[in-house]
Design a protein around this motif. Structure first.
Motif: not given
Ligand SMILES: [Zn+2]
Length: 310
Positions: A102, A104, A106-107, A185, A204
């Motif tokens: 996804h 976000h 940190e990904h 998520h 997630d």
């Molecule tokens: Zn996330």
């Protein structure tokens, strides 16, 4: 009641079997990826584990005969380049593809750390979320100096390949299915399945030892159940969430029951006329009791309540 008692006993057993690998670490050094902890899961799949640090993902590395695929990157360019160093050692000049579970930060924000010659694959929905992703970037950035330093020079990456619902990738001897299963998520959750080795990167959507965090505006626990059914059909042997412990097939049943439990309980609270804040309090108590070892926080509970009270 009998059923519930049996259910929570079996969860206890399953949790004991899914005990965490390694000791709990502290968050004090910030969200720094630790490539030295790299772990071989199957013949072709490795992970760099999150080491229980907030805003560090479990990073997947899938080594095919021709292509190496990286799943999630770590927060920012510096973390991305750390991962790239390891990939170079494993890859023997293979083509490098990167994808994300996804959008976000940190990904996704480590993609730039891999340099020019990588192919970045994302879903249409993930791309849309990255285009509108400044808010969460700023939010993470404000949390600490180290977050700010990691995030501020890192742009969201621009995909080279976009897919709508499903995308099949041939790494040479390994077939990888990318499947868009959101909104759960986030709107653009994807799961990544390595057919020959029955490994699932579940984002997630299913994680070992962490309570779900739902997109309160767009998702519902019903759609989460549908996604879990879809995952069950794949019969994965290894389930690697984007954070937390690695699980086996038992994790699917645990999450199936967990999602039902949250959904049924919150509908009950709502029909009893509980206020949102009371519902958050009660649900937190309940889940902390039933999942004492699982990571939980008020934010997760608050969005669960919002999504059902919406
Ligand atoms: Zn996330």
């Amino acid at each position: 009641m009998k059923y519930l008692a049996y259910f929570w006993i079996s969860i206890g057993i399953a949790l004991a079997l899914n005990a965490p690998i390694g000791a709990q670490s502290s968050d004090s050094e910030g969200p720094i990826v630790r490539p030295d902890l790299i772990n071989k899961i199957t013949e072709s799949v490795y992970i760099i584990p999150d080491n229980f640090v907030r805003l560090v993902p479990n990073i997947g590395i899938v080594v095919g005969a021709n292509v190496i695929l990286v799943v999630d990157t770590g927060l920012g360019i510096e973390n991305g380049s750390r991962v790239y160093e390891v990939i170079k050692e494993l890859s023997e000049d293979k083509k490098i593809y990167i994808t994300i579970t996804h959008y976000h930060p940190e990904h996704s924000l480590g993609v730039e750390g891999f340099g020019e010659n990588v192919v970045f694959i994302a879903s249409e929905k993930q791309n849309q979320e990255m285009k509108n992703g400044d808010r969460i970037k700023n939010q993470f950035s404000r949390q600490s100096d180290i977050n700010r330093d990691l995030i501020n020079n890192a742009p969201y990456p621009i995909p080279d390949i976009l897919y709508e619902d499903n995308y099949e990738l041939d790494l040479g001897g390994l077939t990888v299915q990318l499947m868009s299963v959101g909104p759960l998520h986030t709107e653009g959750d994807s799961i990544i399945f390595i057919e020959e080795e029955l490994v699932l990167f579940s984002g997630d959507v299913i994680m070992g030892g962490i309570i779900p965090s739902i997109d309160q505006e767009h998702s519902s626990f019903d759609s989460w159940k549908t996604a879990i059914d879809r995952i069950a059909m794949l019969s994965p042997q290894f389930i690697i969430g984007s954070h937390g412990d690695i699980g086996d097939q038992t994790l699917i049943d645990i999450w199936d029951s967990l999602i039902s439990e949250i959904s049924v309980t919150l509908s009950e609270y709502r029909s009893l006329g509980f206020s949102k804040s009371k519902a958050v309090r009660e649900l937190t108590l309940l889940l902390n009791q039933k999942f004492p070892e699982w990571r939980n926080d008020r934010r997760r509970m608050a969005s669960a309540v919002e999504s059902v009270y919406r």
